[in-house]
Design a protein around this motif. Structure first.
Motif, mmCIF file in Angstrom:
data_model
loop_
_atom_site.group_PDB
_atom_site.id
_atom_site.type_symbol
_atom_site.label_atom_id
_atom_site.label_comp_id
_atom_site.label_asym_id
_atom_site.label_seq_id
_atom_site.Cartn_x
_atom_site.Cartn_y
_atom_site.Cartn_z
ATOM 1 N N ILE A 1 7.278 -12.618 -41.317
ATOM 2 C CA ILE A 1 8.773 -12.463 -41.109
ATOM 3 C C ILE A 1 8.744 -11.287 -40.105
ATOM 4 N N LEU A 2 8.250 -10.143 -40.425
ATOM 5 C CA LEU A 2 8.292 -8.931 -39.622
ATOM 6 C C LEU A 2 7.720 -9.236 -38.046
ATOM 7 N N ALA B 1 2.774 -20.455 -38.665
ATOM 8 C CA ALA B 1 1.750 -21.086 -38.580
ATOM 9 C C ALA B 1 0.562 -19.839 -38.755
ATOM 10 N N ALA B 2 0.553 -18.694 -38.073
ATOM 11 C CA ALA B 2 -0.462 -17.794 -37.978
ATOM 12 C C ALA B 2 -0.151 -17.184 -39.503
ATOM 13 N N GLY B 3 0.748 -16.939 -39.894
ATOM 14 C CA GLY B 3 0.725 -16.159 -41.250
ATOM 15 C C GLY B 3 0.213 -16.899 -42.414
ATOM 16 N N TYR B 4 0.336 -18.258 -42.340
ATOM 17 C CA TYR B 4 -0.220 -19.120 -43.197
ATOM 18 C C TYR B 4 -1.721 -19.321 -43.150
ATOM 19 N N LEU B 5 -2.124 -19.269 -41.675
ATOM 20 C CA LEU B 5 -3.700 -19.635 -41.488
ATOM 21 C C LEU B 5 -4.567 -18.369 -41.826
ATOM 22 N N VAL C 1 -1.783 -11.153 -51.535
ATOM 23 C CA VAL C 1 -2.125 -11.895 -50.330
ATOM 24 C C VAL C 1 -0.894 -12.598 -49.932
ATOM 25 N N LEU C 2 -0.410 -13.479 -50.701
ATOM 26 C CA LEU C 2 0.745 -14.328 -50.435
ATOM 27 C C LEU C 2 2.016 -13.611 -49.973
ATOM 28 N N LEU C 3 2.353 -12.589 -50.686
ATOM 29 C CA LEU C 3 3.587 -11.662 -50.427
ATOM 30 C C LEU C 3 3.274 -10.925 -49.256
ATOM 31 N N TRP C 4 1.842 -10.374 -48.886
ATOM 32 C CA TRP C 4 1.964 -9.714 -47.679
ATOM 33 C C TRP C 4 1.935 -10.638 -46.500
ATOM 34 N N THR C 5 1.271 -11.588 -46.680
ATOM 35 C CA THR C 5 1.312 -12.607 -45.418
ATOM 36 C C THR C 5 2.539 -13.207 -44.784
ATOM 37 N N ALA C 6 3.264 -13.558 -46.079
ATOM 38 C CA ALA C 6 4.577 -13.914 -45.714
ATOM 39 C C ALA C 6 5.600 -13.051 -45.329
#
Lengths: 73, 141
Positions: B52-53, B16-20, B43-48
């Motif tokens: 995960i990390l 949830a935090a990554g998507y927000l 941005v999409l690749l880095w936040t996703a």
């Protein structure tokens, strides 16, 4: 998935204390589950499979219906 | 709380935090740039990737702070995992179907990628929330 609460009750807690105060962790180890699963079964938050129910009854060396009860009607 | 339940909580929070964070960054860019010109891919690749990390690191930190009796999963953990993923699978299906429909209608890549990403996020968040509910209030057939 979370469904309505089960009507099955159990006597695991009483049986544990009658067997030398067996801990939840010891029972869990005997049937190969986590302590949290034993807690969930005792509190009626998880209905074990028939096979696990028989395993629990075997640990206490009692018939299945001494461990699990289902109200008539 | 079992090892597996802690993992579900961590995954729920980090997904949830990554998507927000992604939404906040993109919303900031959309305010000053036309949607179709917004640079969203990095941005999409880095936040996703960061989500995960963060879930791996978060799980390690939680386990260090509050060690579990055992790190083994059992039949209840597997049933809860299966039922949560089964119930939330419709978000993946809806995301893929919407992406396909938008591609057929020749929508911009921005919208197609985002609707598919949203499907994945909703699948992860809803699945984790259902698993937490099953751990907390019970799992009955």
């Amino acid at each position: 998935m979370t469904g309505k609460p089960t009507r099955i009750t159990n006597s695991i807690r009483a049986l544990r204390f009658a067997r030398g105060e067996m801990t939840q962790a010891q029972l869990a180890l005997r049937i190969g589950v986590t302590r949290q699963t034993i807690i969930a079964i005792e509190q009626g938050r998880y209905s074990p499979s028939l096979e696990m129910a028989f395993q629990i009854a075997q640990v206490f060396q009692v018939p299945l219906d001494e461990v699990f009860q289902y109200p008539a009607g | 709380m079992s090892y597996e339940e802690k993992g579900v909580w961590v995954y729920l929070v980090t997904s949830a935090a990554g998507y927000l964070v992604y939404l906040a960054i993109i919303a900031g860019r959309v305010a000053s740039t036309p949607v179709t010109a917004v640079s969203y891919v990095p941005v999409l690749l880095w936040t996703a990737g960061a989500a995960i990390l963060a879930s791996v690191i978060g799980r390690t930190l939680v386990e260090t702070a509050r060690p579990s009796d055992s790190r083994r999963s059992d039949v209840r953990d597997r049933e809860i995992a299966r039922s949560g993923e089964f119930a939330s699978r419709w978000f993946i299906v809806a995301g893929a179907a919407a992406g396909l429909a938008m591609a057929l209608a020749r929508w911009d890549y921005f919208w197609i990628a985002n609707v598919i990403y949203l499907g994945f996020v909703l699948w992860a968040v809803a699945g984790s929330a259902l698993k937490v509910a099953a751990y907390r209030s019970g799992l009955q057939p």
